[in-house]
Enzyme design. Sequence first.
Site, short mmCIF file in Angstrom:
data_model
loop_
_atom_site.label_atom_id
_atom_site.label_comp_id
_atom_site.label_asym_id
_atom_site.label_seq_id
_atom_site.Cartn_x
_atom_site.Cartn_y
_atom_site.Cartn_z
N ARG A 1 -5.48 3.43 -15.46
CA ARG A 1 -5.58 4.12 -14.16
C ARG A 1 -6.21 5.51 -14.24
O ARG A 1 -7.02 5.87 -13.37
CB ARG A 1 -4.21 4.17 -13.47
N TYR B 1 -9.38 5.69 -11.88
CA TYR B 1 -9.21 6.39 -10.60
C TYR B 1 -9.00 7.88 -10.76
O TYR B 1 -8.77 8.57 -9.76
CB TYR B 1 -8.01 5.83 -9.83
N GLY C 1 0.76 -1.24 0.00
CA GLY C 1 0.00 0.00 0.00
C GLY C 1 0.79 1.29 0.00
O GLY C 1 0.21 2.36 -0.14
N TYR D 1 0.57 -1.44 -12.21
CA TYR D 1 -0.87 -1.50 -12.53
C TYR D 1 -1.21 -0.90 -13.89
O TYR D 1 -2.33 -0.43 -14.10
CB TYR D 1 -1.69 -0.83 -11.42
N CYS E 1 -12.11 3.68 -28.91
CA CYS E 1 -13.39 4.30 -29.27
C CYS E 1 -14.18 4.59 -28.02
O CYS E 1 -15.19 3.93 -27.73
CB CYS E 1 -14.17 3.37 -30.18
N GLU E 2 -13.71 5.53 -27.26
CA GLU E 2 -14.28 5.80 -25.96
C GLU E 2 -13.89 7.23 -25.59
O GLU E 2 -12.70 7.55 -25.55
CB GLU E 2 -13.66 4.80 -24.97
N GLU F 1 4.17 -6.45 2.07
CA GLU F 1 3.93 -6.87 0.67
C GLU F 1 3.83 -5.69 -0.28
O GLU F 1 2.78 -5.45 -0.87
CB GLU F 1 2.59 -7.60 0.58
N PRO F 2 4.88 -4.92 -0.46
CA PRO F 2 4.79 -3.79 -1.39
C PRO F 2 4.73 -4.26 -2.84
O PRO F 2 5.39 -5.23 -3.21
CB PRO F 2 6.08 -3.02 -1.13
N ARG G 1 3.44 -1.56 -5.72
CA ARG G 1 3.68 -0.30 -6.43
C ARG G 1 5.06 0.31 -6.10
O ARG G 1 5.75 0.78 -7.01
CB ARG G 1 2.58 0.69 -6.02
N1 LLP Z 1 -1.13 -7.02 -0.56
C1 LLP Z 1 -2.45 -7.14 -0.82
C2 LLP Z 1 -3.23 -8.12 -0.08
C3 LLP Z 1 -3.04 -6.34 -1.81
O1 LLP Z 1 -4.34 -6.47 -2.05
C4 LLP Z 1 -2.27 -5.41 -2.53
C5 LLP Z 1 -2.85 -4.56 -3.56
C6 LLP Z 1 -0.89 -5.32 -2.23
C7 LLP Z 1 -0.36 -6.14 -1.24
C8 LLP Z 1 0.02 -4.38 -2.95
O2 LLP Z 1 -0.35 -3.06 -2.79
P1 LLP Z 1 0.59 -1.88 -3.33
O3 LLP Z 1 1.84 -1.90 -2.52
O4 LLP Z 1 0.87 -2.13 -4.76
O5 LLP Z 1 -0.20 -0.67 -3.12
N2 LLP Z 1 -5.13 -1.15 -9.25
C9 LLP Z 1 -4.89 -0.17 -8.22
C10 LLP Z 1 -4.18 -0.77 -7.03
C11 LLP Z 1 -4.92 -1.94 -6.41
C12 LLP Z 1 -4.14 -2.61 -5.31
C13 LLP Z 1 -4.74 -3.91 -4.93
N3 LLP Z 1 -4.07 -4.61 -3.89
C14 LLP Z 1 -4.09 0.98 -8.80
O6 LLP Z 1 -3.80 0.97 -9.98
O7 LLP Z 1 -3.79 1.94 -8.11
#
Ligand code: LLP
Length: 424
Positions: free
Chosen positions: A321, A325, A244, A382, A352-353, A281-282, A284
């Site tokens: 994205r 978002y 996150g 993503y 086409c959007e 669990e990073p 992004r």
């Molecule tokens: N662990 C779990 C259980 C998760 O559901 C996620 C992301 C992560 C780790 C990794 O999160 P990160 O570090 O990447 O923020 N599609 C969206 C992001 C959705 C994230 C879903 N879960 C976007 O493009 O911003």
Amino acid sequence: MTYGPVPANLLPDTAQVVGGRLHIGGCDVIELAEEYGTPLFVYDEEHLRSRCREAVAAFPDGVAYATKAFMSQAMARVAYEEGMYLDVATGGELHVALAAGVSPERLVMHGNNKSSMELQAALDVGVGRIVVDSFDELDRIEDLVGRGTASPRVLIRVNPGVDAHTHEYLQTGVPDSKFGFGIVSGDAAAALARARTSPLMELVGVHAHIGSQVFVVDSFRRAIDALAPFLAEHELPEISIGGGLGVAYVTGEEAPSITEWADAVMGACRSHGIDARVMAEPGRAIVAGAAVTLYTVGTIKPIDSIRTYLAVDGGMSDNPRPVLYGSGYEAFLPRAVNAGRDLVVRVVGKHCEAGDLIVAEAAIPADTQLGDILCTPVTGAYGHSMGSNYNMVVRPPVVFVKDGAARLVVRRETYDDLVARDVI
Ligand code: LLP
């Protein structure tokens, strides 16, 4: 209004400007566009490896790369070689990680609706951990293990009820969520009690993931506050704070580093007297800034007194994205990285959007022409992973660059690929 060049903190670590042109990993990106075509994802392999190493150093008890952010066998190998675990959230991600040669012990199996088939596959290979998300899943695991499959180590995903200060769609830790077991409802306590007494699984810890693109590290502290009592009560050896951590996408944004994030998480754990393994669990934060996308400018359409539309050869199929978002990006010309950006345009795709946009208000050099290569930075997370074939647009290739050499790690989709699954 004149905008300055794109800020250096939005470019990959090894980015250099050579004769005005953007080089990444020692490669001239315009030459890469000529060689591989556009749209093209270019990842700085050194940047990827350095973020993995930073994460491993910051979370010495174990840290998983969340493969949903960007998955391919090459990426799985980079994370694995650098000592990370891998978070896989579906049978498909599990398959790719195994195909890449990742040891099952280093896999963390996620998913809010794991099918019996997915669970069976995870149990058969012996994944290191399964993060359980529902009572139905507990039933399914017990059923499979009861019929002779090896029993797993599990963490219970707790929904800590924390507002993570991010886009509504990216929040997962609020009470109204499909993820995890709620605390207030008593579900978290019940799930932990059940897993602990089940002879068919080994309960090792609690897990929380509060959301994505989170800049406020205090949100993670509050999640730990919510988890700490469960850890103490059940004397569990592990806690995972999920992923996150946010990244900077546009001028003026600044995000905490992985190390700063880990320090806040570790500090919060210490203040609760937690001596369990602290894991994370990073996704992004590992991959977003490592990549840029290269497009070719195809049309420039000024509409009197309204705006100028600049269309590129990709769009929502390689980066959904902005549409999903409202996410912001920068754009610039890699042939003139240090040029002032005086022209404000709307960068749109070829789909086409009407909503198919990449950058709602992009400042680019006034002399931008048809045929120019346009670059959007911070597109490593993503984009490729959420890409689609909308309008039967083929998905772009991915190139890793390092030490002056480029290697193709995902080839461009072909028109033949587009009909390969058809049955007629
Ligand atoms: N662990 C779990 C259980 C998760 O559901 C996620 C992301 C992560 C780790 C990794 O999160 P990160 O570090 O990447 O923020 N599609 C969206 C992001 C959705 C994230 C879903 N879960 C976007 O493009 O911003």
